[in-house]
Design an enzyme around this catalytic site. Structure first.
Site, PDB file in Angstrom:
ATOM      1  CG  ASP A   1      -2.146  -1.028   1.164  1.00  0.00           C
ATOM      2  OD1 ASP A   1      -1.794  -1.982   0.435  1.00  0.00           O
ATOM      3  OD2 ASP A   1      -3.192  -0.854   1.865  1.00  0.00           O
TER       4      ASP A   1
ATOM      5  CE  LYS B   1      -6.979  -1.281   2.541  1.00  0.00           C
ATOM      6  NZ  LYS B   1      -5.675  -1.749   2.969  1.00  0.00           N
TER       7      LYS B   1
ATOM      8  CE  LYS C   1      -5.093   2.035   2.377  1.00  0.00           C
ATOM      9  NZ  LYS C   1      -4.175   1.174   3.087  1.00  0.00           N
TER      10      LYS C   1
END
Lengths: 520, 335
Positions: free
Chosen positions: B167, B271, B235
């Site tokens: 991430d 996400k 995300k």
């Protein structure tokens, strides 16, 4: 299992305590009608809901007489502040009984519960709150000091937003000091009759609000009654035209809110995802039973294919079915008669060479239903581009330049509303300025607010409802003698108040007469 | 699990952009995308939020939420013990109910990856096989204020230690200054650093930190930029900046993913992370995914919740559906 086949989530009908039969609401009480009673049915299932009384000419006489008495003896003599208190009380009762009203509306009209719950009923309360606030401020309605109520208002409303149209009519009329006789549409009388119970609950003086049910002849008798001072009608242009003829030459004031064939104009720089939502909301909100529906999509030729493709994908996610299910997007068509009209016009569209596409959805066995439908390859001369369909049917046309968009948008006998979609602020203003429509939405559609005037150009009617303008439609300016010396009514109503106002008037007045003199 | 290979991502970007991904080309492309009307977007999100998910649909939704959770601990105070506790919760969310699904992944800081891998043991693997992945935040998370060398080293180390997913954060400063080429190059370089010696690659989630991008137009452009540069997932947030995930922002990112799929056929994941604490809210996200990109996106390779406290609320709701009454906070375990 497919997640998108959401499990049924029906709103419970247990909250309703409907009577089997409803009478007419005259002079604060439910009384029997003298016409032949009729049934109100649920358009989603065709099941009978209740038996509804039918008002004949004698009943209309009674209702108008009750309204007249209430006007002369009570309502017009009451201070604005006290009228406001009643209106606030009604608004709060609407909020308290919101769920019940929403369920009744969806049952009787066929509209999805999410719309009656999230749009109709909250707006009804908002309308009463808004005009409650006006009741003691009529001096600021734009008609000068001490404007007068017109008297008895005859109000005839349609079936597409039964309770909301009631609120649009009753709230300003009462705030201004009028009393009313209201006739709801024959297919959707239920919420108006529950509203009559709310009027009782609010302890409104008898006769201030009278609700009579019946069909077109009842409405005609009401509108044509000699004891009526004001006629307010929302409905079809054909009936509106008949009413205008009927009251021509009488003392009655008239406001008409009639049909529409609104253009929703999408420019190539529009926020495309939101525009698609706006198009959907514009024409499929309330099954397209909206006088200001965006039934003509004018899309810039360069993005036509993309918009239509996205629109079809979006329509495929709409859920048609039980109006009381909380996940229903498209409810039932209000009546068999209306369904026939939608079918007839759609078939005419196909016959004239337009291309029909309908969202793939299962149509329930009983009830009246029409799948969301788009017509492409529509020409301005086609009937589906000119006549009001009043159903979930969208006609897609194209344009190349802003000038062409404006010309096509205005090329209709109607002029109720329009939409503009573009990221360019200056274009919004420039185009809106040239559209002959009473309401123009920019980057949104079908948004309503009690403070915003609503009404049409040309065959969409005259007069405005909502806002200060809507209040003005129920008032007349004070005559010269009444401002100078005070009418007996004003003296009786608030002698103390008028004495208080005098010093203020002296300081404020000088500028005004001078202006008036200059204008003459 | 392996992400898209870098070569195809770059070739695809060149084909889409019609030129080298420099500031000027990217600016032309990103600013040519239709704008976002904030009022309309929020109205649509609110509309999706009114869907009423009951009975069998709710039951399915609750289980699916669990299997889409990246169970997260990103604290300065994290220890190997805390990570072991988190992993135990991830493997067995509700000790009282063996039918409870496992979460998709655990998400930790880079230095905690070995401890997570160790604690997972044989359960470490692809969520598609019922196993649990290890996701590591990298690239000077959460601010991203560091040199590219350090960001790449951060990434490479986490991958070497066994992270399956990275991430990363974008350089919001560069983005807001219009240096799209720099942001593109950094994402592409981090993507390259995700590669393992055997040629496979860790999946790359690109964190936009929407709370710092502020406008929806920026979010839309950053989403396109991240996908063009090779991100496998986009995300919303680090969870360290408010506002974190919101329904309108997630809807907007899903619309980008839908449009990208229509254009290229490639499926990108989304996400939302930070601030989703209640089952009721999480269900709104499921509805938004299903009605925007389609139900097939509701699988761990295409949709995740970055959350920590959400899991326990879902477990409480799950117990309530099974027993008919609410229990309480002491009937679910803290991790």
């Amino acid at each position: 299992m497919s997640f998108l086949e959401y499990a049924p989530a029906p709103e419970s009908r247990a909250i309703l305590s409907l009577r089997d039969e409803y009478g007419l609401f005259i002079d604060g009480e439910f009384v029997d009608g003298r016409g032949t009673p009729f049934q109100s049915v649920s358009p989603a299932s065709e099941e009978r809901i209740a038996t509804i009384a039918n008002a004949n000419a004698a009943d209309v006489d009674d209702a108008v007489a009750a309204a007249r008495r209430a006007h002369d003896r009570v309502w017009s003599r009451m201070t604005g502040r006290d009228r406001g208190k009643y209106l606030f009380r009604i608004a709060r009762l609407v909020q308290e009984r919101a769920r019940e009203l929403a369920v009744a509306e969806s049952l009787d009209n066929g509209k999805p519960i999410k719309e009656s719950r999230d749009v109709d009923v909250p707006l009804v309360a908002a309308w009463f709150f808004y005009y409650a606030g006006w009741a003691d401020k009529l001096d600021y309605a734009g008609l000068g000091a001490n404007p007068k109520a017109l008297g008895v208002a005859a109000q005839v409303i349609p079936w597409n937003f039964p309770l909301l149209m009631l609120a649009w009519k009753i709230a300003p009329a009462l705030a201004a000091g009028n009393t009313v006789v209201l006739k709801p549409a024959e297919t959707t009388p239920l919420t108006a009759l529950i509203f009559a119970e709310i009027v009782q609950q609010a302890d409104l003086p008898q006769g201030v609000v009278n609700i009579i049910t019946g069909a077109g002849d009842t409405g005609a008798a009401l509108v044509g009654h000699d004891g009526v001072d004001k006629v307010a009608f929302t409905g079809s242009t054909a009936v509106g035209r008949a009413i205008a003829k009927q009251v021509a030459g009488t003392h009655k004031k008239v406001t008409l809110e009639l049909g529409g064939k609104a253009a929703n104009i999408v420019f190539d720089d529009a926020p495309i995802d939101q525009a698609v939502e706006g198009i959907v909301n514009g024409i499929f909100f309330n099954q397209g039973h909206v006088c200001c529906a965006g039934s003509r999509l004018l899309v810039q030729e360069s993005i036509h294919d993309e918009v239509v493709e996205r629109l079809k994908q979006r329509l495929s996610t709409l859920r048609l079915g039980d109006p009381l299910d909380k996940n229903t997007d498209i409810g039932a068509i209000n009546s068999r008669e209306q369904l026939e009209r939608i079918r007839e016009l759609s078939d005419a569209g196909v016959a004239e060479g337009a291309e029909r596409w309908s969202a793939p959805c299962e149509i329930p066995e009983n009830g009246f239903w029409y799948a969301p439908t788009i017509f492409t390859n529509v020409q301005t001369s086609n009937r589906i581009a000119r006549e009001e369909i009043f159903g979930p049917v969208l006609s897609v046309l194209t344009f190349r330049t802003p000038q062409e968009a404006i010309a096509k948008a205005n090329n209709t006998p109607y002029g109720l509303s329009a939409g503009i979609w573009t990221d360019k602020g200056s274009r919004i203003l420039a185009v809106a300025d040239q559209l002959r429509a009473g309401v123009v939405w920019a980057n949104t559609f079908n948004r309503f607010d009690p403070s915003s005037p609503f009404g049409g150009y040309k065959e969409s009617g005259y007069g405005r409802e909502g806002g200060r303008h809507g209040l003005g439609a129920y008032l007349s300016p004070a005559s010269v003698t009444s401002t100078g010396r005070g009418t007996p009514r004003a003296v009786e109503a608030a002698p103390a108040a008028s004495a208080d106002e005098k010093p203020a008037k002296r300081t404020r007045r000088p500028a005004r007469p001078a202006k008036k003199g200059a204008a003459k | 699990m392996s992400g898209t290979s870098l070569v195809t991502a770059r070739e695809r970007a060149l084909a889409v952009l019609g030129g080298e991904p420099d500031d000027a080309t990217l600016r032309r492309y990103l600013h040519g995308i239709a704008g976002v009307d904030a009022v309309g977007l929020e109205q649509r999100a609110a509309g999706l939020g009114t869907r009423s998910i009951k009975t069998s649909s709710k039951k399915w939704a609750l289980d699916r939420i669990i299997s889409l959770v990246d169970l997260t601990t990103l604290e300065g105070a994290d220890t190997p013990g805390k990570v072991r506790s988190l992993v135990a919760k991830a493997m067995n969310p509700d000790p009282a109910d063996a039918t409870t699904p496992r979460v998709a992944a655990v998400c930790v800081y880079g230095d905690m990856v070995p401890h997570a891998v160790d604690a997972l043991g044989s359960v470490h693997g692809d969520p598609d096989d019922g196993l649990i992945s290890v996701a590591a935040v990298a690239t000077a998370f959460p601010s991203g204020r560091s040199s590219l060398e350090i960001k790449l080293a951060d990434t490479a180390e986490a991958v070497a230690n066994g992270a399956d997913e990275i991430d990363m954060v974008i350089d919001r400063g560069a983005f807001l200054a219009g240096r799209y080429g720099l942001v593109f190059d950094q994402i592409a370089a981090v993507k390259e650093a995700c590669r393992r010696p055997d040629g496979t690659s860790a999946s790359l989630k690109v964190i936009l930190e929407t709370g710092e991008l502020v406008t929806y137009d920026n979010v839309r452009r950053a989403s396109w930029l991240s996908i063009l540069a090779g991100g496998d997932f986009i995300k919303t947030s680090t969870g360290k900046v408010q506002p974190a995930a919101t329904l309108p922002v997630t809807l907007l990112m899903l619309e980008v993913v839908r449009d990208w799929h229509l254009m290229t056929g490639q499926r990108i994941g989304v996400k939302p992370a930070g601030g989703i604490r209640a089952s009721k809210d999480a269900i709104k996200y499921l509805v938004t995914v299903a009605e925007t990109v389609g139900e097939e996106w509701l699988q761990p390779h295409l949709f995740r919740f970055g959350a920590s406290s959400l899991l326990n609320d879902v477990l409480l709701q799950r117990q309530k559906m099974a027993t008919g009454h609410y229990s309480g906070a002491d009937y679910v375990t803290i991790d």
